[in-house]
Design a protein around this motif. Sequence first.
Motif, mmCIF file in Angstrom:
data_model
loop_
_atom_site.group_PDB
_atom_site.id
_atom_site.type_symbol
_atom_site.label_atom_id
_atom_site.label_comp_id
_atom_site.label_asym_id
_atom_site.label_seq_id
_atom_site.Cartn_x
_atom_site.Cartn_y
_atom_site.Cartn_z
ATOM 1 N N UNK A 29 -15.289 5.413 2.546
ATOM 2 C CA UNK A 29 -16.643 5.631 2.012
ATOM 3 C C UNK A 29 -16.592 6.533 0.789
ATOM 4 N N UNK A 30 -15.815 7.599 0.885
ATOM 5 C CA UNK A 30 -15.694 8.527 -0.240
ATOM 6 C C UNK A 30 -15.051 7.844 -1.452
ATOM 7 N N UNK B 154 -27.412 1.231 0.802
ATOM 8 C CA UNK B 154 -26.098 1.216 0.150
ATOM 9 C C UNK B 154 -24.970 1.252 1.175
ATOM 10 N N UNK B 155 -25.141 2.041 2.247
ATOM 11 C CA UNK B 155 -24.115 2.101 3.301
ATOM 12 C C UNK B 155 -23.991 0.745 3.983
ATOM 13 N N UNK B 156 -25.118 0.156 4.357
ATOM 14 C CA UNK B 156 -25.074 -1.143 5.044
ATOM 15 C C UNK B 156 -24.487 -2.231 4.147
ATOM 16 N N UNK B 157 -24.847 -2.227 2.865
ATOM 17 C CA UNK B 157 -24.271 -3.203 1.928
ATOM 18 C C UNK B 157 -22.758 -3.031 1.821
ATOM 19 N N UNK C 222 -17.297 -4.909 2.414
ATOM 20 C CA UNK C 222 -15.955 -4.334 2.284
ATOM 21 C C UNK C 222 -15.200 -4.414 3.613
ATOM 22 N N UNK C 223 -14.290 -5.384 3.740
ATOM 23 C CA UNK C 223 -13.543 -5.525 5.003
ATOM 24 C C UNK C 223 -12.709 -4.296 5.352
ATOM 25 N N UNK D 4 -22.769 4.469 -8.539
ATOM 26 C CA UNK D 4 -24.163 4.392 -9.002
ATOM 27 C C UNK D 4 -25.137 4.366 -7.824
ATOM 28 N N UNK D 5 -24.632 4.034 -6.629
ATOM 29 C CA UNK D 5 -25.476 3.971 -5.438
ATOM 30 C C UNK D 5 -25.421 5.248 -4.613
ATOM 31 N N UNK D 6 -24.878 6.314 -5.178
ATOM 32 C CA UNK D 6 -24.797 7.581 -4.460
ATOM 33 C C UNK D 6 -25.296 8.700 -5.364
#
Length: 143
Positions: free
Chosen positions: A31-32, A125-128, A133-134, A43-45
């Motif tokens: 995630x980081x 953004x997290x759910x997307x 992202x596998x 851009x989503x954070x």
Amino acid sequence: MTAYASNRRSPAITKTGSCFRLHGPVRSPRLLSLFGRKGPLRANSALYTFPAKITVYSSGTAANRVWLPIAGEVRLTGLGVERAGRTRIKPGDAAGLTELLAGLPYESSLITATDCAFIVIGRTAVLDAINNDPRLRSELIRN
């Protein structure tokens, strides 16, 4: 003597009602790397900074963001966290992820022990990222 599995829940688990009763905060370096300063989804954070001894979020409030500490010392407080024995949040830990995914309010409070900086990611953004992202999905499943 033979041990048999039981469908009964442990009294300690039943009484806490916490998502932290069996596991501490989720560790997610991926995630980081996705949302951090050089990540493709930056851009989503957003970058948030807080001085020491500030409550970032409180137990019972809506979990609409995931908080990734990148600097400073941060602690979780709350019954479930303390029973799990994991009150310190480290870089790479995702505070609030479990509650956000489950659609629950935060079950603990996040408090800065020193001046801190966080990468903050909203629910969509997290759910997307999880859907697309596998490697992230695999990392979260392993945790």
